[in-house]
Scaffold this motif. Structure first.
Motif, PDB file in Angstrom:
ATOM      1  N   THR A 193       0.815  -1.386   0.031  1.00 34.65           N
ATOM      2  CA  THR A 193       0.112  -0.046  -0.020  1.00 34.65           C
ATOM      3  C   THR A 193       1.223   0.993  -0.566  1.00 34.65           C
ATOM      4  OG1 THR A 193      -0.047  -0.210   2.413  1.00 34.65           O
ATOM      5  CG2 THR A 193      -1.994  -0.879   1.215  1.00 34.65           C
ATOM      6  N   VAL A 194       2.341   1.220   0.198  1.00 37.78           N
ATOM      7  CA  VAL A 194       3.399   2.378   0.233  1.00 37.78           C
ATOM      8  C   VAL A 194       4.111   2.704  -0.762  1.00 37.78           C
ATOM      9  CG1 VAL A 194       4.992   3.222   1.203  1.00 37.78           C
ATOM     10  CG2 VAL A 194       3.781   1.638   3.033  1.00 37.78           C
ATOM     11  N   SER A 195       3.869   3.806  -1.971  1.00 41.30           N
ATOM     12  CA  SER A 195       4.459   3.673  -2.871  1.00 41.30           C
ATOM     13  C   SER A 195       5.014   4.918  -2.557  1.00 41.30           C
ATOM     14  CB  SER A 195       3.381   4.293  -3.582  1.00 41.30           C
ATOM     15  OG  SER A 195       2.802   3.218  -4.159  1.00 41.30           O
ATOM     16  N   SER A 196       6.603   5.213  -3.317  1.00 41.54           N
ATOM     17  CA  SER A 196       7.521   6.612  -3.081  1.00 41.54           C
ATOM     18  C   SER A 196       8.538   6.827  -4.527  1.00 41.54           C
ATOM     19  CB  SER A 196       8.502   6.366  -2.125  1.00 41.54           C
ATOM     20  OG  SER A 196       9.412   7.698  -1.488  1.00 41.54           O
ATOM     21  N   VAL A 197       7.903   7.439  -4.736  1.00 37.56           N
ATOM     22  CA  VAL A 197       9.468   8.420  -6.066  1.00 37.56           C
ATOM     23  C   VAL A 197      10.514   9.370  -4.589  1.00 37.56           C
ATOM     24  CG1 VAL A 197       7.564   7.875  -7.952  1.00 37.56           C
ATOM     25  CG2 VAL A 197       7.361  10.291  -7.147  1.00 37.56           C
ATOM     26  N   ALA A 198      12.022   9.148  -5.780  1.00 43.47           N
ATOM     27  CA  ALA A 198      12.286  10.070  -5.406  1.00 43.47           C
ATOM     28  C   ALA A 198      13.118  11.417  -6.751  1.00 43.47           C
ATOM     29  CB  ALA A 198      14.310   8.541  -5.172  1.00 43.47           C
ATOM     30  N   SER A 199      12.615  12.224  -5.812  1.00 45.92           N
ATOM     31  CA  SER A 199      12.705  12.999  -7.327  1.00 45.92           C
ATOM     32  C   SER A 199      14.373  13.931  -7.059  1.00 45.92           C
ATOM     33  CB  SER A 199      11.578  14.250  -6.812  1.00 45.92           C
ATOM     34  OG  SER A 199      10.173  13.806  -6.683  1.00 45.92           O
ATOM     35  N   VAL A 200      14.255  13.574  -8.143  1.00 48.29           N
ATOM     36  CA  VAL A 200      16.203  14.245  -8.483  1.00 48.29           C
ATOM     37  C   VAL A 200      15.983  14.850 -10.133  1.00 48.29           C
ATOM     38  CG1 VAL A 200      18.578  13.519  -9.846  1.00 48.29           C
ATOM     39  CG2 VAL A 200      16.923  11.766  -8.200  1.00 48.29           C
ATOM     40  N   PHE A 201      16.353  16.716  -9.128  1.00 45.12           N
ATOM     41  CA  PHE A 201      16.540  17.508 -10.058  1.00 45.12           C
ATOM     42  C   PHE A 201      17.369  17.812 -11.086  1.00 45.12           C
ATOM     43  CE2 PHE A 201      13.054  18.151  -6.969  1.00 45.12           C
ATOM     44  CZ  PHE A 201      12.409  20.202  -7.332  1.00 45.12           C
ATOM     45  N   VAL A 202      17.714  17.991 -12.402  1.00 47.48           N
ATOM     46  CA  VAL A 202      18.474  17.878 -12.931  1.00 47.48           C
ATOM     47  C   VAL A 202      19.122  19.597 -13.637  1.00 47.48           C
ATOM     48  CG1 VAL A 202      19.103  16.077 -15.556  1.00 47.48           C
ATOM     49  CG2 VAL A 202      17.116  15.707 -13.677  1.00 47.48           C
ATOM     50  N   SER A 203      18.362  19.545 -14.177  1.00 46.92           N
ATOM     51  CA  SER A 203      18.368  20.409 -15.487  1.00 46.92           C
ATOM     52  C   SER A 203      19.313  22.041 -14.454  1.00 46.92           C
ATOM     53  CB  SER A 203      17.209  21.519 -16.140  1.00 46.92           C
ATOM     54  OG  SER A 203      16.637  22.036 -15.406  1.00 46.92           O
ATOM     55  N   ARG A 204      18.309  22.451 -13.679  1.00 44.61           N
ATOM     56  CA  ARG A 204      19.578  23.147 -12.070  1.00 44.61           C
ATOM     57  C   ARG A 204      21.192  23.123 -12.241  1.00 44.61           C
ATOM     58  NH1 ARG A 204      15.433  24.341  -7.480  1.00 44.61           N
ATOM     59  NH2 ARG A 204      13.183  24.416  -9.293  1.00 44.61           N
ATOM     60  N   ILE A 205      21.387  21.166 -12.584  1.00 52.07           N
ATOM     61  CA  ILE A 205      22.557  21.397 -12.282  1.00 52.07           C
ATOM     62  C   ILE A 205      23.694  21.700 -13.345  1.00 52.07           C
ATOM     63  CG2 ILE A 205      24.357  18.752 -12.376  1.00 52.07           C
ATOM     64  CD1 ILE A 205      23.544  19.210 -10.024  1.00 52.07           C
ATOM     65  N   ASP A 206      23.015  21.219 -14.167  1.00 52.30           N
ATOM     66  CA  ASP A 206      24.123  22.738 -15.370  1.00 52.30           C
ATOM     67  C   ASP A 206      24.060  23.502 -15.535  1.00 52.30           C
ATOM     68  OD1 ASP A 206      24.819  19.826 -16.812  1.00 52.30           O
ATOM     69  OD2 ASP A 206      23.256  19.405 -18.016  1.00 52.30           O
ATOM     70  N   ALA A 207      22.281  24.182 -15.191  1.00 49.41           N
ATOM     71  CA  ALA A 207      22.776  25.397 -15.206  1.00 49.41           C
ATOM     72  C   ALA A 207      23.695  26.195 -13.537  1.00 49.41           C
ATOM     73  CB  ALA A 207      21.550  26.362 -14.188  1.00 49.41           C
ATOM     74  N   ALA A 208      24.455  25.510 -12.771  1.00 47.54           N
ATOM     75  CA  ALA A 208      24.648  26.031 -12.003  1.00 47.54           C
ATOM     76  C   ALA A 208      26.842  26.300 -12.207  1.00 47.54           C
ATOM     77  CB  ALA A 208      25.117  25.238 -10.912  1.00 47.54           C
ATOM     78  N   VAL A 209      26.489  24.612 -12.841  1.00 46.23           N
ATOM     79  CA  VAL A 209      28.209  24.175 -13.794  1.00 46.23           C
ATOM     80  C   VAL A 209      28.636  25.172 -14.370  1.00 46.23           C
ATOM     81  CG1 VAL A 209      29.586  22.306 -14.490  1.00 46.23           C
ATOM     82  CG2 VAL A 209      28.111  21.849 -13.140  1.00 46.23           C
ATOM     83  N   GLU A 210      27.287  25.656 -15.601  1.00 46.73           N
ATOM     84  CA  GLU A 210      27.996  26.947 -16.033  1.00 46.73           C
ATOM     85  C   GLU A 210      27.619  27.870 -15.852  1.00 46.73           C
ATOM     86  OE1 GLU A 210      24.772  26.107 -18.647  1.00 46.73           O
ATOM     87  OE2 GLU A 210      24.539  24.248 -19.804  1.00 46.73           O
ATOM     88  N   SER A 211      26.545  28.341 -14.796  1.00 42.89           N
ATOM     89  CA  SER A 211      28.060  29.377 -14.152  1.00 42.89           C
ATOM     90  C   SER A 211      29.311  29.732 -13.471  1.00 42.89           C
ATOM     91  CB  SER A 211      26.484  29.711 -13.202  1.00 42.89           C
ATOM     92  OG  SER A 211      26.858  31.217 -12.312  1.00 42.89           O
ATOM     93  N   LEU A 212      28.745  28.318 -12.717  1.00 41.55           N
ATOM     94  CA  LEU A 212      30.513  28.552 -11.801  1.00 41.55           C
ATOM     95  C   LEU A 212      31.334  28.357 -13.170  1.00 41.55           C
ATOM     96  CD1 LEU A 212      31.727  27.942  -8.917  1.00 41.55           C
ATOM     97  CD2 LEU A 212      31.915  24.887 -10.052  1.00 41.55           C
TER      98      LEU A 212
END
Length: 363
Positions: A193-212
């Motif tokens: 009866t228990v479900s779960s998802v693990a939400s991994v945020f994706v595009s913000r990583i590239d935006a941060a790397v490019e900014s850095l």
């Protein structure tokens, strides 16, 4: 058959990262379900945009204000109505898939992120008041959020763990899920009866790397770091949920916690507008897409299994990150803080908008 149906044949569910009341009154949500959408996610920013930047809710706010309702009561009434409408539209899918899909997610207020007791109390309040079998409560992957997540899982609450960025984030969340389910098993309670998802945020990583890194970013890493990071997380999912760690729970009908790829809209106009969908396709996963990305993928998305097709390339990208002194853990911590701050600002702004509309309607 649409590209979303093709996506599901490969084991990935497309969810819509958006909610607004007119989706359900105009028939748009029904059309999206026919085209292959299998769930829906929301967050404080989405509700702030829907309620605070449209006229769709003004009459309801005035009517509730005239009945003496507070801003918090008005917020609950508006948000609960949309969540209930979404859940009702998704319920046939939830039932047809035995609870695999057909969920709508509602987030606890971000101000509770550093207090697991408040998070748990609010989650139970939402579950009790809404009384929806296909509701997922969203809890951020902060240290206190992880405590709340494990306890809520043990209590039988389905949770979408959000604001995850790194492999260490993912493995902490997966471990909390296993611990929560193990407690249920020890207590003789049902796991299915228990479900779960693990939400991994994706595009913000590239935006941060490019900014850095700016112009110093090697060509190999342009538009590829976030994808490799997500692909490595998927490898960990396979190791955990297809291996011994999950074996006893699996034998007792527990569901694996599916990775959910969020923040999949492309932020860099130089990249393909469906980049973070096409490169992250694989079994036992979810991709929640903002409306523009969903439309683009329906129009010209290419569907093939890509998430684990080239682990050597994934490793090459992550090794190149280390060589370029790109600290993904540090980037992830910074992005999580910024995400929590943004959600808090959106939630506070929405409450201010409701209070202003409430008081003006009474004057």
């Amino acid at each position: 058959m649409t590209t979303l149906h093709e996506l599901h044949k490969l084991g990935q569910s497309a969810w819509l990262d958006y909610i607004r009341s007119d989706l359900f009154t105009t028939g748009e949500m029904s059309a999206l379900l026919e085209r292959g959408v299998r769930g829906m996610t929301s967050n404080p920013t989405i509700f702030e945009q829907a309620i605070g930047h449209s006229d769709l809710y003004r009459a309801k706010i005035s009517a509730l204000a005239s009945r003496g309702k507070s801003a918090q009561e008005i917020y609950d009434a508006l948000v609960f109505a949309d969540i209930k409408a979404a859940a009702q539209s998704l319920l046939p899918l939830y039932e047809a898939t035995d609870g695999e899909d057909g969920y709508v997610s509602l987030e606890v207020p971000p101000a509770f992120c550093d207090n697991h007791n408040q998070t748990e109390a609010e989650a139970h309040r939402l579950v009790q008041l809404l009384n929806l079998p296909n509701l997922m409560i969203k809890v951020p992957a902060t240290p206190e959020g992880l405590v709340a997540f494990e306890n809520l899982t043990a209590d039988g609450v389905s949770v979408n763990v959000t604001l995850m960025f790194t492999l260490s984030d993912y493995e902490d969340v997966a471990n909390a899920y296993l611990c929560g389910l193990s407690r249920r098993l020890k207590n003789g309670q049902a796991l299915r009866t228990v479900s779960s998802v693990a939400s991994v945020f994706v595009s913000r990583i590239d935006a941060a790397v490019e900014s850095l890194k700016g112009d110093a970013l090697p060509d190999l890493l342009k538009g590829s770091v976030a994808i490799a990071n997500a692909q490595r997380i998927y490898q960990s999912f396979q190791e955990i949920f297809e291996g011994d760690a999950f074996a006893e729970l699996r034998a007792n009908s527990a569901r694996p916690q599916r990775p959910l790829f969020a923040s999949t809209g492309t932020k860099n106009a130089a990249y393909r507008d469906v980049l973070y969908v096409e490169t992250l396709i694989g079994p036992h996963t979810v991709n929640t897409m903002p409306p523009a990305t969903l439309r683009a993928f329906l129009d010209h998305g290419v569907v093939k299994r890509t998430l684990d097709e080239n682990p050597a390339h994934t490793k090459e990208i992550l090794d190149a990150c280390a060589s370029a002194s790109i600290d993904l853990d540090a980037i992830g911590r910074d992005l999580k803080k910024k995400g929590l701050d943004a959600f808090t600002k959106s939630f506070d702004s929405l409450m201010e908008t409701i209070e202003t509309a409430r008081t003006s309607s009474l004057s």
